[in-house]
Design a protein around this motif. Structure first.
Motif: not given
Length: 270
Positions: A20, A48, A51-52, A55-56
């Protein structure tokens, strides 16, 4: 301070041990981006599962996936995007011989697609634990050349698999064993490492090598840290990386070591 390229490995570096981002890390990286520095994720992860994180953080700069084999700007059509492919033949050849080579799971990927011979629950974030019918690795489904392949194998077969790949495809394929306790072999195009993507991004923004600062913790960060103007190994990095780094963070990835180092280095307050 001159514009810098800040090249960030993810796992064990930018991310904590729960994979995280902390608020402290996000705020620090956003502050650096606002100051005009190029903050770029340079990771072995496929797009895949990276990406998150991109974006975060909320950046709009180029990103490198598959250890240098894909450089792109997510969510944009970037005319300088590039990838370095393997061949469909290699994937199907390994599939045909996977049992005799002691291969459990073969995962084949490009930017937007993933195929595998079977789902795996061993590493749910990295290996697909669910597959649609069109994601099962077959000659019919695999229509494109892949960018990267990940092979999960029985440990006693490691050398045998590497030998088989090198004998037939060694002129353009480079097998790399993952660090840690995983029995994972990664195949990417020979000569393609994280520093390829790092220098490509630096060139687009006309950033000199001396103004590149790179962070990492594992074997796949060696070339990048060695090539950067300032290579910084994490406190929790492997000894080989620490031995070639220009500096080592005083604090590990579990305690915001990256964010604290960057705030000190760039003299920013949050």
């Amino acid at each position: 301070m001159a514009q810098h390229l800040i090249a960030l490995d993810l796992d064990g570096t930018t991310l904590n041990n729960q994979s995280k981002l902390t608020n402290e890390t996000i705020i620090t990286l956003r502050a650096l981006a606002r100051d005009g520095h190029i903050v770029s994720i340079i990771t072995g992860r496929p797009y895949r599962i990276a990406k998150h994180i991109y974006d975060e953080i909320g950046i709009k700069t180029p990103m490198v996936n598959f250890n240098g084999a894909l450089t792109h700007i997510p969510h944009e059509h970037w005319d300088k995007e590039y990838d370095v492919e393997l061949t469909r033949e290699l994937a199907l050849d390994l599939l045909a011989h996977h049992k005799e080579l002691g291969i459990k799971t073969i995962t084949v990927e490009n930017k937007h697609h993933v195929w595998a011979n079977q789902a795996s629950n061993d590493l749910p974030e990295f290996l697909p634990n669910k597959l649609r019918d069109d994601q099962i690795l077959t000659a019919t489904n695999l229509t494109d050349n892949p960018i990267a392949m990940t092979i999960q194998y029985e440990p006693e077969h490691q050398e045998e698999i590497i030998k088989a790949v090198n004998e037939k495809y060694g002129d353009f394929v480079e097998p790399r064993v993952w660090g840690g306790s995983y029995n994972i072999l990664e195949l990417i195009h020979r000569g393609t490492h994280k520093e390829s993507g790092m220098f490509y991004i630096a060139k687009q923004y006309q950033i000199d090598r001396q103004n590149i600062i790179a962070f990492g913790d594992e074997h796949n960060d060696l070339e990048m840290l060695d090539a950067a103007g300032r290579g910084v190994a994490m406190h929790n990095a492997i000894p080989e990386l620490k031995s070639i780094a220009n500096d080592i963070t005083p604090i590990d990835n579990e305690h915001n070591g990256l964010a604290k180092y960057l705030r000190d280095y760039f003299k920013i307050t949050i």
